[in-house]
Design an enzyme around this catalytic site. Sequence first.
Site, PDB file in Angstrom:
ATOM      1  N   ARG A 151       0.680  -1.282   0.089  1.00  0.00           N
ATOM      2  CA  ARG A 151       0.247   0.069  -0.006  1.00  0.00           C
ATOM      3  C   ARG A 151       0.724   1.234  -0.043  1.00  0.00           C
ATOM      4  O   ARG A 151       0.431   2.276  -0.601  1.00  0.00           O
ATOM      5  CB  ARG A 151      -0.872   0.010   1.202  1.00  0.00           C
ATOM      6  CG  ARG A 151      -1.961  -0.807   0.755  1.00  0.00           C
ATOM      7  CD  ARG A 151      -3.062  -0.652   2.119  1.00  0.00           C
ATOM      8  NE  ARG A 151      -2.506  -1.735   3.452  1.00  0.00           N
ATOM      9  CZ  ARG A 151      -3.509  -2.452   3.807  1.00  0.00           C
ATOM     10  NH1 ARG A 151      -4.649  -2.651   3.501  1.00  0.00           N
ATOM     11  NH2 ARG A 151      -2.772  -3.293   4.694  1.00  0.00           N
ATOM     12  N   LYS A 168       0.310 -18.726   5.776  1.00  0.00           N
ATOM     13  CA  LYS A 168      -0.807 -18.971   6.735  1.00  0.00           C
ATOM     14  C   LYS A 168      -0.948 -17.672   7.483  1.00  0.00           C
ATOM     15  O   LYS A 168      -0.304 -16.472   7.491  1.00  0.00           O
ATOM     16  CB  LYS A 168       0.227 -20.020   7.984  1.00  0.00           C
ATOM     17  CG  LYS A 168       1.297 -19.170   8.757  1.00  0.00           C
ATOM     18  CD  LYS A 168       1.592 -20.122   9.649  1.00  0.00           C
ATOM     19  CE  LYS A 168       0.844 -20.116  11.107  1.00  0.00           C
ATOM     20  NZ  LYS A 168       1.517 -19.687  12.056  1.00  0.00           N
ATOM     21  N   ASP A 181       3.112 -24.385   4.489  1.00  0.00           N
ATOM     22  CA  ASP A 181       3.421 -24.635   5.658  1.00  0.00           C
ATOM     23  C   ASP A 181       4.938 -24.770   5.931  1.00  0.00           C
ATOM     24  O   ASP A 181       5.704 -25.670   5.409  1.00  0.00           O
ATOM     25  CB  ASP A 181       2.677 -25.896   6.302  1.00  0.00           C
ATOM     26  CG  ASP A 181       2.892 -25.940   7.822  1.00  0.00           C
ATOM     27  OD1 ASP A 181       4.168 -26.080   8.304  1.00  0.00           O
ATOM     28  OD2 ASP A 181       1.977 -26.487   8.375  1.00  0.00           O
ATOM     29  N   HIS A 182       5.743 -23.647   6.311  1.00  0.00           N
ATOM     30  CA  HIS A 182       7.100 -23.786   6.286  1.00  0.00           C
ATOM     31  C   HIS A 182       7.868 -25.022   6.943  1.00  0.00           C
ATOM     32  O   HIS A 182       9.040 -25.174   6.371  1.00  0.00           O
ATOM     33  CB  HIS A 182       7.778 -22.223   6.808  1.00  0.00           C
ATOM     34  CG  HIS A 182       7.738 -22.345   8.276  1.00  0.00           C
ATOM     35  ND1 HIS A 182       6.851 -21.881   9.108  1.00  0.00           N
ATOM     36  CD2 HIS A 182       8.741 -22.266   9.117  1.00  0.00           C
ATOM     37  CE1 HIS A 182       7.313 -21.943  10.224  1.00  0.00           C
ATOM     38  NE2 HIS A 182       8.452 -22.010  10.464  1.00  0.00           N
ATOM     39  N   LYS A 188      11.544 -27.669   5.718  1.00  0.00           N
ATOM     40  CA  LYS A 188      12.632 -27.850   6.606  1.00  0.00           C
ATOM     41  C   LYS A 188      13.377 -29.421   6.203  1.00  0.00           C
ATOM     42  O   LYS A 188      12.650 -30.189   5.827  1.00  0.00           O
ATOM     43  CB  LYS A 188      12.440 -28.063   8.146  1.00  0.00           C
ATOM     44  CG  LYS A 188      11.951 -26.731   8.773  1.00  0.00           C
ATOM     45  CD  LYS A 188      11.728 -26.794  10.149  1.00  0.00           C
ATOM     46  CE  LYS A 188      10.831 -25.482  10.687  1.00  0.00           C
ATOM     47  NZ  LYS A 188      12.006 -24.290  11.090  1.00  0.00           N
ATOM     48  N   GLU A 221       9.031 -23.845  22.063  1.00  0.00           N
ATOM     49  CA  GLU A 221       9.604 -22.606  21.667  1.00  0.00           C
ATOM     50  C   GLU A 221       9.875 -21.978  22.988  1.00  0.00           C
ATOM     51  O   GLU A 221       9.334 -21.926  24.124  1.00  0.00           O
ATOM     52  CB  GLU A 221       8.967 -21.808  20.872  1.00  0.00           C
ATOM     53  CG  GLU A 221       8.198 -22.073  19.407  1.00  0.00           C
ATOM     54  CD  GLU A 221       7.641 -21.172  18.714  1.00  0.00           C
ATOM     55  OE1 GLU A 221       8.308 -20.458  18.134  1.00  0.00           O
ATOM     56  OE2 GLU A 221       6.462 -20.893  18.945  1.00  0.00           O
ATOM     57  N   ASP A 250      -2.078 -21.666  15.987  1.00  0.00           N
ATOM     58  CA  ASP A 250      -0.671 -21.081  15.464  1.00  0.00           C
ATOM     59  C   ASP A 250       0.327 -22.270  15.183  1.00  0.00           C
ATOM     60  O   ASP A 250       1.066 -22.175  14.020  1.00  0.00           O
ATOM     61  CB  ASP A 250      -0.198 -20.301  16.281  1.00  0.00           C
ATOM     62  CG  ASP A 250       1.139 -19.290  15.889  1.00  0.00           C
ATOM     63  OD1 ASP A 250       1.053 -18.805  15.070  1.00  0.00           O
ATOM     64  OD2 ASP A 250       2.053 -19.254  16.460  1.00  0.00           O
ATOM     65  N   HIS A 293       1.450 -26.886  11.660  1.00  0.00           N
ATOM     66  CA  HIS A 293       3.011 -27.480  11.885  1.00  0.00           C
ATOM     67  C   HIS A 293       2.844 -29.069  12.449  1.00  0.00           C
ATOM     68  O   HIS A 293       3.490 -29.946  11.703  1.00  0.00           O
ATOM     69  CB  HIS A 293       3.918 -26.794  12.655  1.00  0.00           C
ATOM     70  CG  HIS A 293       3.850 -25.189  11.968  1.00  0.00           C
ATOM     71  ND1 HIS A 293       3.793 -24.817  10.767  1.00  0.00           N
ATOM     72  CD2 HIS A 293       3.893 -23.871  12.674  1.00  0.00           C
ATOM     73  CE1 HIS A 293       3.757 -23.602  10.494  1.00  0.00           C
ATOM     74  NE2 HIS A 293       4.099 -23.111  11.618  1.00  0.00           N
ATOM     75  N   LYS A 333       4.913 -21.997  23.781  1.00  0.00           N
ATOM     76  CA  LYS A 333       5.730 -20.543  23.912  1.00  0.00           C
ATOM     77  C   LYS A 333       6.467 -20.740  25.171  1.00  0.00           C
ATOM     78  O   LYS A 333       5.599 -21.256  26.332  1.00  0.00           O
ATOM     79  CB  LYS A 333       5.212 -19.301  23.690  1.00  0.00           C
ATOM     80  CG  LYS A 333       4.540 -19.406  22.216  1.00  0.00           C
ATOM     81  CD  LYS A 333       4.860 -18.163  21.368  1.00  0.00           C
ATOM     82  CE  LYS A 333       4.411 -18.073  20.139  1.00  0.00           C
ATOM     83  NZ  LYS A 333       5.355 -18.398  19.074  1.00  0.00           N
TER      84      LYS A 333
HETATM   85  C1  BG6 Z   1       5.016 -19.717  12.784  1.00  0.00           C
HETATM   86  C2  BG6 Z   1       4.262 -19.011  14.338  1.00  0.00           C
HETATM   87  O1  BG6 Z   1       4.150 -20.271  11.937  1.00  0.00           O
HETATM   88  O2  BG6 Z   1       6.012 -20.587  13.337  1.00  0.00           O
HETATM   89  C3  BG6 Z   1       5.091 -18.638  15.131  1.00  0.00           C
HETATM   90  O3  BG6 Z   1       3.243 -18.260  13.685  1.00  0.00           O
HETATM   91  C4  BG6 Z   1       6.294 -19.528  15.454  1.00  0.00           C
HETATM   92  O4  BG6 Z   1       4.366 -18.032  16.063  1.00  0.00           O
HETATM   93  C5  BG6 Z   1       7.227 -20.175  14.196  1.00  0.00           C
HETATM   94  O5  BG6 Z   1       7.183 -18.845  16.310  1.00  0.00           O
HETATM   95  C6  BG6 Z   1       7.997 -21.030  14.597  1.00  0.00           C
HETATM   96  O6  BG6 Z   1       8.777 -21.243  13.391  1.00  0.00           O
HETATM   97  P1  BG6 Z   1      10.155 -22.150  13.646  1.00  0.00           P
HETATM   98  O7  BG6 Z   1      10.585 -22.276  12.107  1.00  0.00           O
HETATM   99  O8  BG6 Z   1      10.904 -20.992  14.087  1.00  0.00           O
HETATM  100  O9  BG6 Z   1       9.923 -23.211  14.288  1.00  0.00           O
END
Ligand code: BG6
Length: 513
Positions: free
Chosen positions: A63, A172, A201-202, A206, A240, A259, A264, A363
Amino acid sequence: MAENQPRHPFLQGLSKHRGAPPTVVVIFGASGDLTARKLIPAVYNLAVDNLLPADFHLIGYGRKPIPDDEFRGMAADAVKEFSRRELNAEVWGRVAANTTYVAGGYDEKPAFDRLAAHIAEIEKRIGRDVQPLFYISTPPSVFAPILLNLGASGLASKHLGHVHHAKVIIEKPFGKDLASAVALNGTIRSVFQEHQVYRIDHYLGKETVQDLLVQRFANSIFEPLWNRTFIDNVQITVAEEVGVGTRGGYYEQSGALRDMIQNHTMQLLALTAMEPPVSLDAEAVRDEKVKVLKAIQPLRVGPGGDVARAQYAAGLLGGKPSKGYLEEEGIAPVSATETYAAIRLSINNWRWQGVPFYLRSGKRMARRVSEIAIQFKRPPGTLFAEGERFNLAPNTLAFQIQPDEGLSMVLNGKVPGLETRTQPVKMNFRYSTTFGSNTPEAYERLVLDAMIGDGTLFIRGDEAETSWRLYTPVLESWAAAKREGMDSYAAGSWGPPSADELLSKNNHIWRKP
Ligand code: BG6
């Protein structure tokens, strides 16, 4: 194999033969956090590895009006700050020379027409077609207007019918419950065909998550044991150390279940539990993932149920005092958002009936670790009965997703000495010692796969809906209960007592990763 379904990377490895066709990547949300932290560095590292096509163009869209030069400067700063490899002026120069910026609203059709004209102008200049790859990396509230405008401007169907047609990557969160995921899929399908769509979904990008498939299906010793006869339980942990930081606004609308668990950890579960696919093609793999997700039994909520939720309270992290969730910036003092969730799942199929799958994510836990632990049944106690001399642990195969990526196996061995004593011992494979530590980031693999047209490591529409179908009743029930039933755990600990109770009913305990 269809022309637009290339051989999967598991089969051919990452090589320059995976070259992508001429592509223009358009990032919506170009001045956002993800763009700087992950997307620009991913593009840069693909350039370093010579995996970008010669005709590669990058367009930032947002924007805010930003001159091209300024956007290139922002992108260079992102590489300097976040790339796993240092900025090389010559390589970056090649990317920057083809990097531009288009300013416009997400619901502004004329701005999308301008974008279309800009892409057409690039094609005219270089004298060939380029496939557009749209990366939607904005807040979810503007996913729909972007998709609809890509349709209305004709960009969504650009070069459709040719091998290298328009594609879209969607970040996401993919919906916040079943109804919103179904609605989003509806919007997507009104504009794009499923084979053009790459839901990210990252975790699937990995290295170690991909290695899970290789370990399972490139070795013959696992498959005979991979079932209810030999496996006692499976524990998937995504812990985490970080708290919500400055993301309170987003997190309050999300929580650990939305989340992390719904996406994941469920992806980790699907790859662990699915049947061997008939091939490594995208559809074959995703069919098996959806099948196993559909075999999961509905979750029971409430006392004695299959789910636990909690918020972190004040505690100690690395010896330093750490705030509780309710004291964090942007968090309502009566927030009912969970920062930790644990789930007990039953998969009702021939392979897994009776084997509990435990998932947990939180977390501010004791340390950052993601792993999949397969715990095997104990041997009969006729020769080495557990006791003072025989310290025995269940055989456990643990896939360490991060950090310290690798694979370990817990066995019981004899302690050297004249008296027979046993002790659990660990066999370890570590990526860093075997292969060195500079592995590609998830986003590099995923952006490249989308450019090439390989959807194996992306979520199919029905897959996203199947996962939401399982968790939506839990979310609804938690929303109705507000804070009732919300447990807590000290920051820096391994989670709340209610999560331990989920396992103790089956005489199981959480593994200390
Ligand atoms: C994201 C979440 O999808 O994944 C975050 O929104 C999280 O809250 C993160 O911290 C964790 O990703 P990674 O690759 O650091 O394990």
